[in-house]
Design a protein around this motif. Sequence first.
Motif, PDB file in Angstrom:
ATOM      1  N   ASP A  31      -8.401  -3.372   8.205  1.00 49.34           N
ATOM      2  CA  ASP A  31      -9.066  -2.170   8.678  1.00 49.34           C
ATOM      3  C   ASP A  31      -8.104  -0.994   8.518  1.00 49.34           C
ATOM      4  O   ASP A  31      -7.262  -0.748   9.367  1.00 49.34           O
ATOM      5  N   THR A  32      -8.226  -0.332   7.377  1.00 43.13           N
ATOM      6  CA  THR A  32      -7.387   0.840   7.117  1.00 43.13           C
ATOM      7  C   THR A  32      -8.210   2.118   7.207  1.00 43.13           C
ATOM      8  O   THR A  32      -7.718   3.188   6.862  1.00 43.13           O
ATOM      9  N   GLY A  33      -9.444   1.996   7.655  1.00 42.17           N
ATOM     10  CA  GLY A  33     -10.336   3.111   7.945  1.00 42.17           C
ATOM     11  C   GLY A  33     -10.228   4.301   7.027  1.00 42.17           C
ATOM     12  O   GLY A  33     -10.655   4.259   5.875  1.00 42.17           O
ATOM     13  N   PRO A  34      -9.639   5.386   7.527  1.00 36.61           N
ATOM     14  CA  PRO A  34      -9.607   6.616   6.750  1.00 36.61           C
ATOM     15  C   PRO A  34      -8.792   6.512   5.452  1.00 36.61           C
ATOM     16  O   PRO A  34      -9.082   7.211   4.487  1.00 36.61           O
ATOM     17  N   LEU A  35      -7.803   5.634   5.422  1.00 34.02           N
ATOM     18  CA  LEU A  35      -7.029   5.461   4.190  1.00 34.02           C
ATOM     19  C   LEU A  35      -7.925   4.910   3.085  1.00 34.02           C
ATOM     20  O   LEU A  35      -7.877   5.362   1.947  1.00 34.02           O
ATOM     21  N   TYR A  36      -8.744   3.945   3.437  1.00 28.43           N
ATOM     22  CA  TYR A  36      -9.665   3.364   2.460  1.00 28.43           C
ATOM     23  C   TYR A  36     -10.648   4.432   1.966  1.00 28.43           C
ATOM     24  O   TYR A  36     -10.909   4.542   0.768  1.00 28.43           O
ATOM     25  N   ASP A  37     -11.157   5.245   2.887  1.00 22.37           N
ATOM     26  CA  ASP A  37     -12.098   6.307   2.511  1.00 22.37           C
ATOM     27  C   ASP A  37     -11.443   7.324   1.577  1.00 22.37           C
ATOM     28  O   ASP A  37     -12.051   7.770   0.600  1.00 22.37           O
ATOM     29  N   GLY A  41      -0.574   5.754  10.732  1.00 21.27           N
ATOM     30  CA  GLY A  41      -1.009   4.415  11.118  1.00 21.27           C
ATOM     31  C   GLY A  41      -2.451   4.092  10.778  1.00 21.27           C
ATOM     32  O   GLY A  41      -3.018   3.164  11.350  1.00 21.27           O
ATOM     33  N   CYS A  42      -3.052   4.868   9.895  1.00 22.58           N
ATOM     34  CA  CYS A  42      -4.436   4.624   9.445  1.00 22.58           C
ATOM     35  C   CYS A  42      -5.435   4.680  10.587  1.00 22.58           C
ATOM     36  O   CYS A  42      -6.455   3.991  10.570  1.00 22.58           O
ATOM     37  N   LYS A  43      -5.142   5.490  11.586  1.00 21.67           N
ATOM     38  CA  LYS A  43      -6.033   5.602  12.738  1.00 21.67           C
ATOM     39  C   LYS A  43      -7.101   6.662  12.478  1.00 21.67           C
ATOM     40  O   LYS A  43      -6.815   7.712  11.921  1.00 21.67           O
ATOM     41  N   ARG A  55      -1.020   9.929   2.180  1.00 24.56           N
ATOM     42  CA  ARG A  55       0.317   9.759   2.771  1.00 24.56           C
ATOM     43  C   ARG A  55       0.269  10.098   4.261  1.00 24.56           C
ATOM     44  O   ARG A  55       0.830   9.378   5.093  1.00 24.56           O
ATOM     45  N   LEU A  56      -0.405  11.178   4.621  1.00 30.70           N
ATOM     46  CA  LEU A  56      -0.509  11.565   6.034  1.00 30.70           C
ATOM     47  C   LEU A  56      -1.241  10.500   6.848  1.00 30.70           C
ATOM     48  O   LEU A  56      -0.830  10.150   7.953  1.00 30.70           O
ATOM     49  N   VAL A 105       0.843  -1.201   0.000  1.00 36.82           N
ATOM     50  CA  VAL A 105       0.000   0.000   0.000  1.00 36.82           C
ATOM     51  C   VAL A 105       0.879   1.252   0.000  1.00 36.82           C
ATOM     52  O   VAL A 105       0.628   2.203  -0.758  1.00 36.82           O
ATOM     53  N   ALA A 106       1.909   1.262   0.826  1.00 31.96           N
ATOM     54  CA  ALA A 106       2.824   2.419   0.868  1.00 31.96           C
ATOM     55  C   ALA A 106       3.503   2.607  -0.490  1.00 31.96           C
ATOM     56  O   ALA A 106       3.679   3.744  -0.950  1.00 31.96           O
TER      57      ALA A 106
END
Length: 152
Positions: free
Chosen positions: A84-90, A127-129, A121-122, A47-48
């Motif tokens: 579960d990558t939460g906000p990264l997925y969004d 940490g995808c929190k 990137r941020l 992903v990175a």
Amino acid sequence: MTEARTLKVKTTLARQMAQPGGRTVAEVERRANERLERHRDDVMTTVAGTVTELELVCMAAAPGSEPDVYRLASSLLDTAGFFDTGPLYDAGYSLCEIADRMQASGAWSWPSVQVHVRAMRLILTGGCKADAATEALLTGLRSVAALSRQAT
């Protein structure tokens, strides 16, 4: 005239399924998740790398590279969706949405793409929190997506 007969054949699988014992659905799910979790580090490295590729495409902003944005963003979603990558997925989903709209309309906006990639990137670095900072980033991305919908 002869009468038709129906024969019930009991397969080995049917006999095994009828026997008591085995694993519960909850246990099977838990074991599958444990096995999947073993691949998290490799997946997050991939992903990175995809985010890095998106950054390079944005830096070049070369004519004709627009389809690469959607391809890379959807690849990121395919990979990150297992965890579960939460906000990264969004953020990735939002990038796919605007890239698709801009490609269809022919009104491409590299700054809109760059904002999404920087936010991704941020989020990845954090940490995808899901927290207040990532929610603020996602709110901004939703605004960018809304503007892209109005422009098309």
